[in-house]
Design a protein around this motif. Sequence first.
Motif, PDB file in Angstrom:
ATOM      1  N   TRP A 155     -14.631  -0.282   5.217  1.00 55.06           N
ATOM      2  CA  TRP A 155     -14.646   0.070   3.683  1.00 55.06           C
ATOM      3  C   TRP A 155     -14.696  -1.293   3.048  1.00 55.06           C
ATOM      4  O   TRP A 155     -14.219  -2.311   3.381  1.00 55.06           O
ATOM      5  N   SER A 156     -15.388  -1.023   1.897  1.00 52.69           N
ATOM      6  CA  SER A 156     -15.537  -2.505   1.166  1.00 52.69           C
ATOM      7  C   SER A 156     -15.289  -1.916  -0.203  1.00 52.69           C
ATOM      8  O   SER A 156     -15.760  -0.861  -0.828  1.00 52.69           O
ATOM      9  N   GLY A 157     -14.730  -2.825  -1.208  1.00 51.07           N
ATOM     10  CA  GLY A 157     -14.347  -2.620  -2.533  1.00 51.07           C
ATOM     11  C   GLY A 157     -13.372  -3.479  -3.101  1.00 51.07           C
ATOM     12  O   GLY A 157     -13.832  -4.538  -2.716  1.00 51.07           O
ATOM     13  N   ARG A 158     -12.696  -3.132  -4.252  1.00 50.74           N
ATOM     14  CA  ARG A 158     -11.846  -4.256  -4.810  1.00 50.74           C
ATOM     15  C   ARG A 158     -10.351  -3.461  -5.264  1.00 50.74           C
ATOM     16  O   ARG A 158     -10.574  -2.288  -5.514  1.00 50.74           O
ATOM     17  N   TRP A 159      -9.651  -4.452  -5.162  1.00 49.29           N
ATOM     18  CA  TRP A 159      -8.114  -4.074  -5.730  1.00 49.29           C
ATOM     19  C   TRP A 159      -7.952  -4.699  -7.089  1.00 49.29           C
ATOM     20  O   TRP A 159      -8.551  -6.068  -6.981  1.00 49.29           O
ATOM     21  N   ASP A 160      -7.735  -4.250  -8.013  1.00 48.15           N
ATOM     22  CA  ASP A 160      -7.341  -4.755  -9.257  1.00 48.15           C
ATOM     23  C   ASP A 160      -5.805  -4.345  -9.710  1.00 48.15           C
ATOM     24  O   ASP A 160      -5.577  -3.126 -10.127  1.00 48.15           O
ATOM     25  N   VAL A 161      -4.776  -5.059  -9.404  1.00 47.92           N
ATOM     26  CA  VAL A 161      -3.425  -4.842  -9.572  1.00 47.92           C
ATOM     27  C   VAL A 161      -3.175  -5.162 -11.051  1.00 47.92           C
ATOM     28  O   VAL A 161      -3.344  -6.232 -11.610  1.00 47.92           O
ATOM     29  N   THR A 162      -2.644  -4.172 -11.811  1.00 46.93           N
ATOM     30  CA  THR A 162      -2.609  -4.138 -13.225  1.00 46.93           C
ATOM     31  C   THR A 162      -1.147  -4.278 -13.726  1.00 46.93           C
ATOM     32  O   THR A 162      -0.634  -4.708 -14.866  1.00 46.93           O
ATOM     33  N   GLU A 163      -0.019  -3.690 -12.641  1.00 44.30           N
ATOM     34  CA  GLU A 163       1.350  -3.673 -13.016  1.00 44.30           C
ATOM     35  C   GLU A 163       1.899  -4.045 -11.584  1.00 44.30           C
ATOM     36  O   GLU A 163       1.529  -3.347 -10.792  1.00 44.30           O
ATOM     37  N   THR A 164       2.793  -5.266 -11.517  1.00 45.14           N
ATOM     38  CA  THR A 164       3.348  -5.461 -10.069  1.00 45.14           C
ATOM     39  C   THR A 164       3.480  -3.868  -9.373  1.00 45.14           C
ATOM     40  O   THR A 164       4.244  -3.314  -9.569  1.00 45.14           O
ATOM     41  N   LEU A 165       2.686  -4.089  -7.920  1.00 38.10           N
ATOM     42  CA  LEU A 165       2.762  -3.134  -7.259  1.00 38.10           C
ATOM     43  C   LEU A 165       3.553  -3.074  -5.907  1.00 38.10           C
ATOM     44  O   LEU A 165       3.435  -4.335  -5.355  1.00 38.10           O
ATOM     45  N   ARG A 166       4.292  -2.224  -5.439  1.00 37.23           N
ATOM     46  CA  ARG A 166       5.031  -2.298  -4.481  1.00 37.23           C
ATOM     47  C   ARG A 166       4.573  -1.047  -3.370  1.00 37.23           C
ATOM     48  O   ARG A 166       4.556   0.166  -4.004  1.00 37.23           O
ATOM     49  N   LYS A 167       4.089  -1.364  -2.158  1.00 38.29           N
ATOM     50  CA  LYS A 167       3.823   0.035  -1.214  1.00 38.29           C
ATOM     51  C   LYS A 167       4.483  -0.210   0.047  1.00 38.29           C
ATOM     52  O   LYS A 167       4.781  -1.420   0.384  1.00 38.29           O
ATOM     53  N   VAL A 168       4.290   0.679   0.682  1.00 37.14           N
ATOM     54  CA  VAL A 168       4.855   0.765   2.109  1.00 37.14           C
ATOM     55  C   VAL A 168       3.447   1.124   2.838  1.00 37.14           C
ATOM     56  O   VAL A 168       2.795   2.000   2.528  1.00 37.14           O
ATOM     57  N   TYR A 169       3.283  -0.026   3.893  1.00 41.53           N
ATOM     58  CA  TYR A 169       2.159   0.353   4.549  1.00 41.53           C
ATOM     59  C   TYR A 169       2.052   0.356   6.049  1.00 41.53           C
ATOM     60  O   TYR A 169       3.045  -0.036   6.591  1.00 41.53           O
ATOM     61  N   THR A 170       0.957   0.805   6.851  1.00 42.09           N
ATOM     62  CA  THR A 170       0.628   0.710   8.107  1.00 42.09           C
ATOM     63  C   THR A 170      -0.800   0.164   8.038  1.00 42.09           C
ATOM     64  O   THR A 170      -1.646   0.614   7.306  1.00 42.09           O
ATOM     65  N   VAL A 171      -0.702  -0.741   8.957  1.00 43.28           N
ATOM     66  CA  VAL A 171      -2.360  -1.185   9.349  1.00 43.28           C
ATOM     67  C   VAL A 171      -2.694  -1.135  10.816  1.00 43.28           C
ATOM     68  O   VAL A 171      -1.687  -1.779  11.569  1.00 43.28           O
ATOM     69  N   PHE A 172      -3.733  -0.384  11.125  1.00 40.89           N
ATOM     70  CA  PHE A 172      -3.729  -0.384  12.669  1.00 40.89           C
ATOM     71  C   PHE A 172      -5.286  -0.380  12.879  1.00 40.89           C
ATOM     72  O   PHE A 172      -6.161  -0.027  12.028  1.00 40.89           O
TER      73      PHE A 172
END
Length: 115
Positions: free
Chosen positions: A98-115
């Motif tokens: 995947w290619s793209g862009r993240w633009d955080v506009t309000e402080t973002l909190r997330k739970v994540y997994t990366v594998f």
Amino acid sequence: MGALVHLPKGTVTGDLEPSGRRAGADSGDPQLRTLSVESGTDAQVGVWECEPGGWPVVNRPDTETCYVLSGRATITDDETGRRIEVGAGDLVVLPPGWSGRWDVTETLRKVYTVF
């Protein structure tokens, strides 16, 4: 065999460790805070928070699944040009390549997994 992991109430919403500025950021000053959780595997698991700012992602090498707890961001997909607004309660899956862009506009909190 791995051990069970339990994060008590308040851990996911509590204070996180400062982790510096988001690498590759080209707008804003996206300071990160994180909490890594031992998964017993090669997968990365944790809680991630980022202050407003933006950055490109080019040819992602892995899969990330995240559940947004709070804040807002716009994710733009390079292939389709689609822009999605994400916020609390949204689930996002970014596949390998995947290619793209993240633009955080309000402080973002997330739970994540990366594998």
